[in-house]
Write an enzyme that holds these catalytic residues in place. Structure first.
Site, mmCIF file in Angstrom:
data_model
loop_
_atom_site.group_PDB
_atom_site.id
_atom_site.type_symbol
_atom_site.label_atom_id
_atom_site.label_comp_id
_atom_site.label_asym_id
_atom_site.label_seq_id
_atom_site.Cartn_x
_atom_site.Cartn_y
_atom_site.Cartn_z
ATOM 1 N N GLU A 26 38.401 38.514 9.591
ATOM 2 C CA GLU A 26 39.645 37.798 9.911
ATOM 3 C C GLU A 26 40.142 37.038 8.687
ATOM 4 O OE1 GLU A 26 39.142 35.195 13.297
ATOM 5 O OE2 GLU A 26 41.286 34.703 13.370
ATOM 6 N N ASN A 173 44.837 39.176 21.226
ATOM 7 C CA ASN A 173 43.461 38.660 21.121
ATOM 8 C C ASN A 173 43.364 37.339 21.877
ATOM 9 O OD1 ASN A 173 40.733 38.083 19.712
ATOM 10 N ND2 ASN A 173 41.979 36.313 19.138
ATOM 11 N N GLU A 174 42.337 37.185 22.646
ATOM 12 C CA GLU A 174 42.079 35.931 23.375
ATOM 13 C C GLU A 174 43.387 35.362 23.926
ATOM 14 O OE1 GLU A 174 39.400 33.196 21.364
ATOM 15 O OE2 GLU A 174 37.787 34.677 21.455
ATOM 16 N N TYR A 240 30.051 34.110 22.233
ATOM 17 C CA TYR A 240 29.343 33.498 21.110
ATOM 18 C C TYR A 240 28.162 32.685 21.631
ATOM 19 C CZ TYR A 240 33.197 34.635 17.938
ATOM 20 O OH TYR A 240 34.126 35.298 17.165
ATOM 21 N N GLU A 296 33.983 40.482 19.588
ATOM 22 C CA GLU A 296 33.545 39.261 18.890
ATOM 23 C C GLU A 296 32.243 38.816 19.529
ATOM 24 O OE1 GLU A 296 36.347 36.079 18.190
ATOM 25 O OE2 GLU A 296 38.000 37.503 17.951
ATOM 26 N N GLN A 345 31.365 37.090 11.594
ATOM 27 C CA GLN A 345 32.288 37.962 10.886
ATOM 28 C C GLN A 345 31.600 38.428 9.605
ATOM 29 O OE1 GLN A 345 36.249 36.352 10.398
ATOM 30 N NE2 GLN A 345 36.388 35.714 12.544
#
Ligand code: AHR
Length: 492
Positions: A26, A173-174, A240, A296, A345
Site C-alpha cells: 500500500e 476496500n473496507e 489482524y 489483509e 504488508q
C-alpha cells in the site's frame, strides 16, 4: 507424551491455490516509497526506479500475486493523478497515513513494471469510497482496452502501446470503515453498480472481488452474499492479530510470556472466522464458486518508538514466524474456499517480509517462513490428522502443534509444522502413509528468545537452518520439535 501426526500421501484434498502465498503493498509509510521505489536517480541500485535488492529477495519467494494500491489508500486514490510524465503528476496529501505528501511517482505504469520484475500477477484495488463509477471504469479501460478509445489512446501517449492483462480487481476496500463507513445493504448496491462497469475487454477476463467483512461481522457476509453473490468471483475478509486489542496492540519486541500465548490464540482464531464466514457463503454458494480472499492479514503491533505513528513500522520476531506459519497452515487446510491471501504488508509496514534503512535491507523471520512454505504453492493438499497436546491460555486451551502437508508435481511431500509453545518442545511421530521415507530433509527456524529478530547490524540472527534431528523407522518419522519453531520436512 509423543504427539502423533498421520499424513496420507495417497489421499489428496485438492490444490492449494498458490495465491494463498500472496502479498499486499500500500501507499503507506515506507512500503512503496523507500521500500520498492527509490526513483531512477537514486544511488541505491535500481531498475527504472525500483530497488534491485528487494526485487531479488522477493523473487526468491515466488510471489504469486501482489495487491495494490491499498488498503484505506485505495479509496482515496485517483489513478489519473499517477500516470503521465512524473514531473507533472499531482502532489496530494496521504490523509489516511501520516498526512505526508504523495507525489504520485509510483502509479499504474510503475506498478505493472514492478509486477513484471517480480514475475507476479497484479491485483488492483479500485476506489468506491471517494471515486466515481466512471473513474473506475476508465481505469480498467486504460489498462486493458486494445484498440481506439479515449483511455487506450491516453495509455499509448504515455508509452504503452499494448494493453496489460488484469485479472484481479477489488471493488473497494473496507467499505464498512475507511472505505466510506457504509452499511452492508448500501455497499452491496454500490458493489452491484460499480462492478457493472468493470468491463472485460477482448479476452481479458476480470475476477471481481467484493469488499468483505471485518473480522467477525457475519452480517456483512450474509448481506453481500444474499444481494450480490451472482455478480462476484471473490469476497474478501480482513483479520489482524492485535495481542492487546486494536487500541492497545502492544510492542513488537520485549513482550511477556502471556502476550506470546495470546498472540498464538488470536492467530488460531482465523480458523473460526474462515469456518463461520464460509458457512454463510456455503448457504448461497454451495458449489464454492466464490473464493474467500483474505486480502489483509498479519500481526499488527505498536509502531517502533520514535517512528511516525501513521507509518505502521514494526519489528518482526520469531513470534511473527509462528504467526505466519500457523496462519498459512490454516489457509492450506481450507483450500476448498480460501483461494487467495495477502499478508500485510511486503516492506516496512506491519508484518513485513523486508525492512529497509536507506541502502540497507534485512529479511525478517516472516520472509523466511514464506520461503520455507513456497513449495505448497499449487501443490496437492494431503489428508493429515494430528493428535497434539495443548497449551493453556487463560481459561482456554490451544493446540501446541499446527501442521499441513502437500504433494508437489514432482511427487515430493512437504510437511510444515509449528510448535506454538514458548518453552516446551514437542515429541512428534509422523506416520507417512503411501510414500517411502527415503530422501528426507528438513529446515527449521527457531530461536532461544521469544522476541529474537534481525537488525541492520545483525541481519542473520534468525534464519532457517538444516534440520536433521529425526529418526526413521518403517513409515514413521520421529523427532523433537523445539519450542517456538517452524519446521519444513521434505520427503522426495
Ligand atoms: O494494512 C493497513 C490497513 O489496515 C489497510 O489500509 C486497511 O485496509 C486496514 O484497516
Amino acid at each position: 507424551m509423543t504427539k502423533k501426526v498421520i499424513v496420507n500421501a495417497d489421499v489428496g484434498k485438492g490444490t492449494i491455490n498458490k495465491n494463498i502465498y500472496g502479498h499486499f503493498a500500500e501507499h503507506l509509510g515506507r512500503c512503496i516509497y523507500e521500500g520498492f521505489w527509490v526513483g531512477e536517480d537514486s544511488d541505491i541500485p535500481n531498475t527504472n526506479g525500483i530497488r534491485n535488492d528487494v526485487v531479488e529477495a522477493l523473487r526468491n519467494l515466488d510471489i504469486p500475486v501482489l495487491r495494490w494500491p491499498g488498503g484505506c489508500f485505495a479509496d482515496e486514490y485517483h489513478w489519473k493523478d499517477g500516470v503521465g510524465p512524473r514531473a507533472n503528476r499531482k502532489r496530494m496529501v496521504n490523509t489516511h497515513w501520516g498526512g505526508v505528501i504523495e507525489n504520485n511517482h509510483f502509479g499504474t505504469h510503475e506498478f505493472y513494471m514492478l509486477c513484471e520484475l517480480l514475475d507476479t500477477e497484479p491485483y488492483i484495488n479500485g476506489n468506491v469510497g471517494s471515486g466515481t463509477v466512471q473513474e473506475m471504469s476508465e481505469w480498467v479501460e486504460y489498462m486493458t482496452f486494445n484498440g481506439e478509445s479515449p483511455m487506450a489512446n491516453w495509455r499509448k501517449e504515455h508509452g504503452k502501446e499494448e494493453p496489460w492483462k488484469l485479472k484481479y480487481f477489488g471493488v473497494g476496500n473496507e467499505n464498512w470503515g475507511c472505505g466510506g463507513n457504509m452499511r452492508p445493504q448500501y455497499y452491496a448496491d454500490l458493489y452491484r453498480r460499480f462492478q457493472t462497469y468493470v468491463r472485460n475487454y477482448g479476452d481479458n477476463e476480470i475476477f471481481r472481488i467484493a469488499g468483505g467483512a471485518n473480522v467477525d461481522d457475519y452480517n456483512w457476509t450474509e448481506v453481500l452474499m444474499r444481494e450480490a453473490a451472482h455478480l462476484m468471483d471473490g469476497l474478501s475478509l480482513h483479520y489482524y492479530v492485535h495481542p492487546g486489542g486494536f487500541w492497545n496492540k502492544g510492542p513488537a519486541t520485549d513482550f511477556t510470556e502471556d502476550v506470546w500465548d495470546i498472540t498464538m490464540e488470536k492467530t488460531l482464531h482465523i480458523e473460526e472466522l474462515i469456518e463461520k464466514h464460509g458457512t454463510i457463503m456455503d448457504k448461497y454458494d454451495p458449489e464454492k464458486r466464490i473464493a474467500m480472499i483474505i486480502d489483509e492479514w498479519g500481526a499488527w503491533y505498536d509502531v517502533e518508538p520514535g517512528t511516525n505513528p501513521g507509518f505502521l513500522y514494526q519489528q518482526n520476531t520469531i513470534r511473527d514466524a509462528l504467526v505466519a506459519g500457523v496462519s498459512l497452515n490454516i489457509f492450506n487446510e481450507h483450500n476448498d474456499r480460501v483461494q487467495m491471501a495477502n499478508i500485510a504488508q511486503t516492506i516496512n509496514v506491519i508484518q513485513s517480509m523486508i525492512l529497509t534503512d536507506k541502502e540497507k535491507m534485512i529479511l525478517t523471520p516472516t520472509y523466511h517462513v514464506f520461503e520455507m512454505y513456497k513449495v505448497h504453492q499449487d501443490a496437492e493438499r494431503l489428508n493429515l490428522n494430528i493428535e497434539t497436546g495443548s497449551i493453556k491460555v487463560g481459561d482456554k486451551e490451544i493446540p501446541q502443534v499446527s501442521a499441513s502437508a502437500s504433494k508437489a508435481a514432482d511427487g515430493s511431500v512437504t510437511i510444515t509444522l509449528c510448535n506454538l509453545d514458548k518453552a516446551e518442545s514437542a515429541d512428534l511421530a509422523i506416520d507417512l502413509r503411501g510414500k517411502d521415507l527415503e530422501n528426507v530433509s528438513g529446515r527449521i527456524i527457531t530461536a532461544d528468545e521469544m522476541d529474537a529478530h534481525n537488525t541492520f547490524d545483525n541481519p542473520d540472527n534468525v534464519k532457517p537452518e538444516a534440520f536433521n534431528d529425526f529418526q526413521t523407522n518403517g513409515s514413521e518419522l520421529t523427532m523433537r520439535l523445539p519450542s517456538k519453531s517452524v519446521l519444513s520436512i521434505r520427503v522426495k
